[in-house]
Every structure is written in C-alpha cells, then in structure tokens.
Write an enzyme that holds these catalytic residues in place. Structure first.
Site, PDB file in Angstrom:
ATOM      1  N   ASP A   1     -14.077 -11.703  10.998  1.00 24.23           N
ATOM      2  CA  ASP A   1     -13.665 -10.941  10.607  1.00 24.23           C
ATOM      3  C   ASP A   1     -14.152  -9.812  10.644  1.00 24.23           C
ATOM      4  O   ASP A   1     -13.566  -8.993   9.729  1.00 24.23           O
ATOM      5  CB  ASP A   1     -13.021 -11.731   8.911  1.00 24.23           C
ATOM      6  CG  ASP A   1     -11.445 -10.908   8.794  1.00 24.23           C
ATOM      7  OD1 ASP A   1     -11.391 -10.607   8.750  1.00 24.23           O
ATOM      8  OD2 ASP A   1     -11.915 -11.594   7.528  1.00 24.23           O
TER       9      ASP A   1
ATOM     10  N   CYS B   1      -6.141 -24.835  -2.802  1.00 21.19           N
ATOM     11  CA  CYS B   1      -6.081 -23.807  -4.134  1.00 21.19           C
ATOM     12  C   CYS B   1      -6.796 -22.319  -4.277  1.00 21.19           C
ATOM     13  O   CYS B   1      -6.172 -21.567  -4.523  1.00 21.19           O
ATOM     14  CB  CYS B   1      -5.885 -24.636  -5.093  1.00 21.19           C
ATOM     15  SG  CYS B   1      -5.538 -26.759  -4.900  1.00 21.19           S
TER      16      CYS B   1
ATOM     17  N   GLY C   1      -1.308 -11.719   8.911  1.00 25.84           N
ATOM     18  CA  GLY C   1      -0.984 -12.538   8.838  1.00 25.84           C
ATOM     19  C   GLY C   1      -2.175 -13.381  10.106  1.00 25.84           C
ATOM     20  O   GLY C   1      -1.974 -14.461  10.028  1.00 25.84           O
TER      21      GLY C   1
ATOM     22  N   THR D   1      -3.740  -8.306  14.221  1.00 26.94           N
ATOM     23  CA  THR D   1      -2.879  -7.720  13.193  1.00 26.94           C
ATOM     24  C   THR D   1      -3.154  -6.252  12.817  1.00 26.94           C
ATOM     25  O   THR D   1      -4.137  -5.990  12.624  1.00 26.94           O
ATOM     26  CB  THR D   1      -2.751  -8.422  11.860  1.00 26.94           C
ATOM     27  OG1 THR D   1      -3.296  -8.870  10.898  1.00 26.94           O
ATOM     28  CG2 THR D   1      -1.981 -10.063  12.595  1.00 26.94           C
TER      29      THR D   1
ATOM     30  N   LYS E   1     -15.389  -2.783   8.940  1.00 25.36           N
ATOM     31  CA  LYS E   1     -15.957  -3.839   8.120  1.00 25.36           C
ATOM     32  C   LYS E   1     -16.922  -4.036   8.557  1.00 25.36           C
ATOM     33  O   LYS E   1     -18.381  -4.407   7.905  1.00 25.36           O
ATOM     34  CB  LYS E   1     -15.192  -5.189   8.041  1.00 25.36           C
ATOM     35  CG  LYS E   1     -14.125  -5.543   7.037  1.00 25.36           C
ATOM     36  CD  LYS E   1     -13.977  -6.963   7.403  1.00 25.36           C
ATOM     37  CE  LYS E   1     -12.804  -6.987   6.430  1.00 25.36           C
ATOM     38  NZ  LYS E   1     -12.365  -8.930   6.536  1.00 25.36           N
TER      39      LYS E   1
ATOM     40  N   ARG F   1       1.090  -1.025  -0.013  1.00 27.39           N
ATOM     41  CA  ARG F   1       0.017   0.144   0.312  1.00 27.39           C
ATOM     42  C   ARG F   1       0.791   0.786   0.077  1.00 27.39           C
ATOM     43  O   ARG F   1       0.322   2.723  -0.449  1.00 27.39           O
ATOM     44  CB  ARG F   1      -0.882  -0.306   1.041  1.00 27.39           C
ATOM     45  CG  ARG F   1      -2.244  -1.276   1.001  1.00 27.39           C
ATOM     46  CD  ARG F   1      -3.084  -1.715   2.640  1.00 27.39           C
ATOM     47  NE  ARG F   1      -3.561  -2.808   1.958  1.00 27.39           N
ATOM     48  CZ  ARG F   1      -3.195  -3.896   2.295  1.00 27.39           C
ATOM     49  NH1 ARG F   1      -2.900  -3.853   2.913  1.00 27.39           N
ATOM     50  NH2 ARG F   1      -4.024  -4.139   2.342  1.00 27.39           N
TER      51      ARG F   1
ATOM     52  N   CYS G   1      -6.076 -18.526  -3.829  1.00 27.37           N
ATOM     53  CA  CYS G   1      -5.713 -17.730  -5.173  1.00 27.37           C
ATOM     54  C   CYS G   1      -6.067 -18.637  -6.270  1.00 27.37           C
ATOM     55  O   CYS G   1      -5.689 -17.199  -7.111  1.00 27.37           O
ATOM     56  CB  CYS G   1      -3.933 -18.395  -5.284  1.00 27.37           C
ATOM     57  SG  CYS G   1      -2.616 -17.734  -3.821  1.00 27.37           S
ATOM     58  N   HIS G   2      -6.386 -19.429  -6.380  1.00 32.46           N
ATOM     59  CA  HIS G   2      -7.055 -20.128  -7.956  1.00 32.46           C
ATOM     60  C   HIS G   2      -8.659 -19.450  -7.977  1.00 32.46           C
ATOM     61  O   HIS G   2      -8.860 -20.316  -9.113  1.00 32.46           O
ATOM     62  CB  HIS G   2      -6.631 -21.537  -8.789  1.00 32.46           C
ATOM     63  CG  HIS G   2      -4.882 -21.722  -8.607  1.00 32.46           C
ATOM     64  ND1 HIS G   2      -4.284 -20.826 -10.446  1.00 32.46           N
ATOM     65  CD2 HIS G   2      -4.341 -21.845  -7.881  1.00 32.46           C
ATOM     66  CE1 HIS G   2      -3.747 -21.220  -9.625  1.00 32.46           C
ATOM     67  NE2 HIS G   2      -3.087 -21.583  -8.664  1.00 32.46           N
TER      68      HIS G   2
END
Length: 705
Positions: A330, A634, A206, A265, A357, A145, A637-638
């Site tokens: 979250d 997976c 993280g 974090t 959020k 950022r 990311c995918h």
C-alpha cells in the site's frame, strides 16, 4: 446581516440541496465576477499571492505563499479573526480556494461553502445529497479535499462519484456528471479537481475495495467527457485502450488482477507544467495489496504506485516513474507532487519532487521522468536503497515479502507520509514534510479473491490491535509523528519538530519565513522556516489534518486552517492516538494580526462505560470468532479491536437500550444516521458473536478504569 435562505428542490435537480445566504453587495474586495479565473490567471498565480486560486496555491503545487505581512517578527500577534462551524463533525481535509475576497471550501460528505474571506459570513452553501450510508464504500471516511474554480464556476467531486459544477455567485448547480464506470464496485471521490486548459480533471478512490483506477477530464463549460486514462489494464479478453495499457499488460500475470480491479486509483495529487504542457498524476496501490493473490506474485504491475506524465489536451501518456514496482505494501504515490527548478551539480534542473508512502524522497527530471536522486526521509526496512542506475528500489525480501509469512514492516500501510500535503519554499530551498513512523504487522491471505462491493479486501488477515495494556502501550509508543524540513538537493534532514503521535496536518510555507501546520494534539502552530523553532501556537479544539492557506484582502493577510479530526487513522486506529484531542469538531479557523475573535469552548464528549453492562455469555471460541468478524466488518469505522477514535461511536460505550437494539442496528435500523445495513452479509449467529466480542471489550475497558 439580514439573510434569507431558500432551498432548491433537490430531489428534482441532481438529487441534491443548495442553500443560499444572500451576501452584501460589497462582499468581495474586487469588482471582478465571482471566481473569475482562467488559464492566464492560473498560470501566473504566483504573481497574485493575495489569492489562493488552485489546490496547491499554483500549478506547481508548492504550497508556498509570497505574502510576508505576517512574518517571524510579528507572528506572535496572530489572533483569531473569525471561525465558521461546518455542518457535520467528521474528518475535514479540504484546502480552501480564495479568489477576490471569497473563500470556497468543503466539509464532510462533499458539502460546499462560499464565505466572505474577511469575516467568515456565509454567502451560500451546497449539499450534494450524498447518501450517508455510502460512507461504507470508502476506506477513510466521507472526506473531501476541496474544490476547483474556473470562469465563474466551482467544481466539486462528490463522494458518490459525481462531478458537479456550481455557479460561483449563487451556488446553484450548472451541470453534473457521473464519473463512475462500474456501479458494482466501491468507487468514491475524495480528491480535489484541477482545471487545466478548460478541462476539469478528477480521479477516484477505492483500491482497497477492488476497483480499476483511472482519471478523467471533462469540458469545464458543459461537463462533456474529453478523455479518460486508465492506470491499470482491464479484461484481457478486450483490446487495450491505448499503447500505454498494452505495455502495462505485459507486467501483470494470472487471471485475478482484472477480476479484483487492479487498483492504481488517482485519488489525490496532481500538478501541471504550462511550459512543458505536462500534467503529472500520482497513482495508488494495488487491489488486492497482496501481489501473490493479485498477480501470481510477480511483475511490476504498471502503473501502480507511479508518477505518470500526460498531455492535458488528450490524456496521452508521455512518461512514467514507478516508485514501488510490484507494490504490495500500500505504498501509494498519490502524495503531494511538487514542481520546482533546482540547481543540481551546478546546473538548473526542472524537477518534480515527491515524498510518497514508501519512505524515500524522490527528485525527478520533470521533462523525462529520469531519476535524479532518492534517499530515505524516514525509517524504511522494506528496501535498502534506490539504485541510481536502474531507478528501482533494492528490496529487502526477507523483511518485505509478507506473502511468505507475517512480517513487521516500517513503514506500514499508513505510510511514512500520507495524503497530508507537504510544502516547498523556494526561499529556503527546503521541503516541509508531515512525516510519521507507523509500523504494521502484515499477515498473508494468499488465496484472497474479490469479495464484492463494500468489502475491504487487501489479501491479508483481519487487522487487530493489541488488547492487553502493556502491549498496547508499546504499540502506541512506536507510532511517532514529526514535521521535517528536508533539503532535496543534499537529500538530508535539516530540522525536525516531534509530535506525540502520527496523523498531523498538512503544511504551508511563506515568504515571511514561516511554516504553518496543525496537528494531532488539537493545536495550530507556526515555526521558523530556517531552524524549526516554534514561534506561535493556538488551540483548535480538535485534531487538524488539512493543509492551511494564506491570503490577503484589503491589505490584511489571513491564515486559514480547516480543522476536523478524521480519516483512516482516527477511524480505524484511534486507539493508538493516545495523546490526541480527538473529539470531532469541524470548523474553519482564520487568523490575522491582532485578531480578537473567541474560539468557543471545545465540546467535551460526555462518555462513560455504563454501570450495568450486559453479561458476557459466549464461550472463548465464540468471542474469538466475534473478534475476527468485528475487525473484518466493523473495525475500519468503529476502530480495530473495538477501540474507537471518537469520530464515530466507540461501541464499548453502548448503553443498555443500544445493546438491546444491536441486532436491529446491524440489520439497518440506523440507516438514517449513516449506519449501513449488514443484512444478508452477516448471519444472526455472526451478529451475536460480534455483539459478544463488543460486550467483552466493554468489560475489559471498565476493568481497566
């Protein structure tokens, strides 16, 4: 311009490479040394609107500019002044810093660029040499950022955890420190540093991978650590680091929280009040998300999802306000923290504002953390309201407690407002928020424990997206984005601009009566700050998520957007961005009045499902196993349910040779391309189950065309 490029021996120095493109002697509009920014200049940044010297424009982080040469009357004349192509086409989230005619910004994998702010000519660039497979250690791609500047240095937080100081004139490394406390945990750094009173301050990310949150200050000249503030307690067998951690321990239960990391974090927002001498930080979600698995289902779990005020000299705790006690959704409080002075009930109050959020817009007294008001700025079914007497949300447990069974939550973990920065205009008195509706079905795994480094772990079952066309279409329709103008005193919406999907860009407001924003549709635009009418629009060739800036050089005002599609939504949920132009193309786009530069044609991804697909040979049970393994290992990311967003390869489009190489790719064949090895993590049988699931999804796609 004649250029010469020389390469530092990076393997010997900081494991990085720096490239230098020599600038002409008159590249700056000022005779000042490069990045000549100190305490007095930063504290008075509002008086230098021609520069953008810190992340939010000023320490108040309002993202408002006093420049008005570009205004409602002439904004239609904006044209492209220059564009610069970044090296890597991944998510671009940086806010450029502009000082005395030089722009300092970052791209994917923490690469740093210095450019002539008038022409876009490269002065130098620096590659910190982050190993590409480290992308697996973060939730949301190898984004960055931006940088901070101070007294001739440029500071960048590298994705792998290093904080690096560069010479602002040359890009040569001056010092580097490793900010990470545990190499066996998946810490990353994506946020922009801030410099306060000669200290460079940086947090990390993280929490979804199981880490303990903290923020650290380093001496800007030497890199020596000045202080560190942990945001959640650690091993109870060890003494707490300070009184704040002793108080926090009383709000955590069981023996799992510290083994799982705890979370909290500080991965994005900060602000500073020089008069009160208070640094404000926003903290993140719990690790695991699931409080049943994290803290025996009870406790506020301080200082998760909180705004915390610290003394910048020492890191001493002063006060906190927890937006979401016991967070298990979250609902981070890492979104933009903005400082302003507002007249409330006839009294001028120094306030701190945030739209985190969880869907509530908060106005606090920034001296004490006292709640002034909080109201919903977006749909939120998890809580009825915030009790003004206690400052706590009144949680709708029947809807919100997904640890007791599947629940449909609004907002879901993507939030009603994510990291994309909001803006506040003291001229209009309005905040401008990139709002989104992103519901999510949460399904509990109450026995979850920490599963090790590089594993996404939240205490819920693997995420899956609908695979049938009708349900998918309904899900896509439920994801809505908009730009909202919000009155923080009256706590009500004033106007809105709708978008076809979520994950629209950060916001800039100006004294020209304008609000600038890029968006998911691949355009950048300007709106009337008072009523939201669209006054200007231009193509960007790709989705835009970063916050724009404006600056002035030699009497000419410019507006810059960092363009590049990426982040968690395009990666994991790209199949829901049905109306987005999601081809990844990372560029700096800078506009001025009557600019006549030309944007290159967008790069079209020539992808088609291969005519000859491998046959599906597995039975239904194996395919089901493969689906769960794919989504767990997976999907982040995918794309969940094998529906990629175009940032990394969509596996449904693999050709025959790639299908044949699939086991080797999973085992590490493509590590040089950034695909990490899963050897030792997945058995050959599990790899084959995943492969069969991907083959099925390729057939599904082909049948639907």
């Amino acid at each position: 311009m004649n250029t010469s490029i020389r390469i530092l021996a990076a393997a010997c120095l900081l494991s990085a490479c720096a490239y230098f493109d020599r600038a002409p002697s008159d590249s700056s509009s000022s005779s000042r040394p490069a990045a000549d920014v100190g305490a007095a200049r930063l504290a008075a940044a509002d008086g230098e609107p021609g520069n953008w010297m810190t992340h939010g424009g000023t320490y108040q982080e309002q993202r408002f500019s006093r420049l008005d040469r570009i205004n409602q009357d002439n904004v239609g004349r904006l044209g492209l002044a220059w564009t610069y192509k970044l090296d890597l086409d991944r998510g671009v989230e940086a806010t450029p810093i502009v000082v005395d005619g030089v722009m300092y910004t970052t791209g994917p994998f923490s690469m740093v660029y210095a450019l002539d702010a008038r022409s876009g000519e490269l002065l130098w660039k620096y590659d910190p040499g982050v190993t590409k497979t480290r992308a697996r250690d973060g939730c949301c791609g190898p984004v960055n950022r931006g940088v901070a500047v101070w007294q001739g240095k440029v500071y960048v937080g590298a994705y792998d955890g290093r904080l690096i100081a560069l010479d602002a004139a040359t890009g040569e490394p001056v010092w580097s420190v490793d900010t990470l406390i545990d190499k066996n945990r998946s810490y990353t750094v994506t946020g922009a540093p801030r410099v306060v009173k000669g200290k460079v301050i940086i947090g990390n990310g993280g929490a979804e991978f199981g880490v303990r949150g903290y923020i650290t200050a380093y001496d800007a000249d030497t890199g020596k650590q000045a202080w560190r503030f942990f945001t959640v307690p650690g091993d109870p067998a060890k003494p707490p680091e300070n009184e704040a951690m002793a108080r926090a321990r009383e709000t955590w239960f069981g023996d799992q929280y510290w083994k799982q990391g705890g979370g909290g974090t500080v991965w994005d927002s900060m602000a500073y009040d020089p008069e009160l001498d208070l640094l404000y930080i926003g903290t993140g979600n719990g690790s695991l998300w699931n409080r049943q698995a994290r803290s025996d289902g009870k406790g506020d779990n301080l200082y998760l999802s909180s705004i915390v005020a610290l003394r910048p000299d020492t890191g001493e705790y002063v006060w906190h306000y927890q937006t979401t006690p016991g967070d298990q959704w979250d609902f981070t409080a890492t979104q933009t923290i903005t400082l302003a002075d507002l007249e409330i009930d006839g009294e001028m109050r120094p306030v701190l504002m945030q739209a985190p959020k969880n869907g509530f817009y908060y106005v606090l007294d920034r001296r004490t953390g006292e709640l002034i008001s909080a109201e919903k700025y977006a749909p939120a079914n998890w809580a009825e309201r915030v009790d003004p007497a206690t400052g706590r949300p009144v949680v709708n447990q029947d809807v919100a407690d997904w640890t007791q069974g599947p629940r449909l939550l609004v907002p879901g973990p993507l939030g009603a407002h994510n990291w994309q920065p909001m803006s506040f205009s003291p001229d209009t008195g309005l905040a401008y928020i990139p709002v989104q509706e992103a519901p999510a079905m949460m399904v509990p795994d109450n026995d979850a424990t920490f599963r090790g480094k590089s594993r996404f772990q939240v205490g819920s079952e693997p995420v899956a997206l609908p695979e049938d066309a009708d349900t998918l279409a309904k899900t896509v329709a439920a994801y809505k984005g908009r730009l909202v103008a919000w009155d923080p005193v009256a706590q009500k919406e004033v106007w809105r601009q709708p978008f076809p999907s979520i994950w629209n860009g950060g916001v800039l407001s100006t004294a020209g009566g304008l609000v600038f924003q890029g968006n998911v549709t691949g355009t950048v635009a300007a709106y009337d700050a008072a009523d939201g009418d669209k006054l200007w629009e231009a193509p960007a060739n790709t989705g835009v998520v970063a916050g724009p800036v404006t600056y002035e050089v030699d009497g000419e005002q410019y507006v810059t957007f960092m363009a590049g599609w990426g982040g968690v939504f395009p990666l994991a949920f790209g199949g829901l961005a049905a109306n987005a132009k999601v081809q990844p193309e990372a560029r700096i786009l800078t506009y001025k009045l009557d600019g006549d530069a030309t944007l290159p044609e967008p790069r079209r991804r020539a992808v088609a499902v291969p005519e000859a697909l491998p046959p599906l040979t597995a039975d239904a049970a194996t395919v089901d196993q493969g689906r769960d393994l794919y989504n767990d290992n997976c999907g982040l990311c995918h794309g969940f349910s094998a529906m990629g967003g175009g940032v990394v390869p969509d596996l449904r489009y693999m050709d025959g040779d790639t299908h044949k190489a699939f086991p080797g790719i999973v085992a590490g064949l493509y590590q040089d391309k950034g695909m990490p090895s899963f050897a030792g993590r997945l058995t050959p049988e599990q790899v084959e189950a995943i492969h069969q699931y991907v083959i099925k999804r390729a057939h599904d796609l082909k049948d639907s065309l």
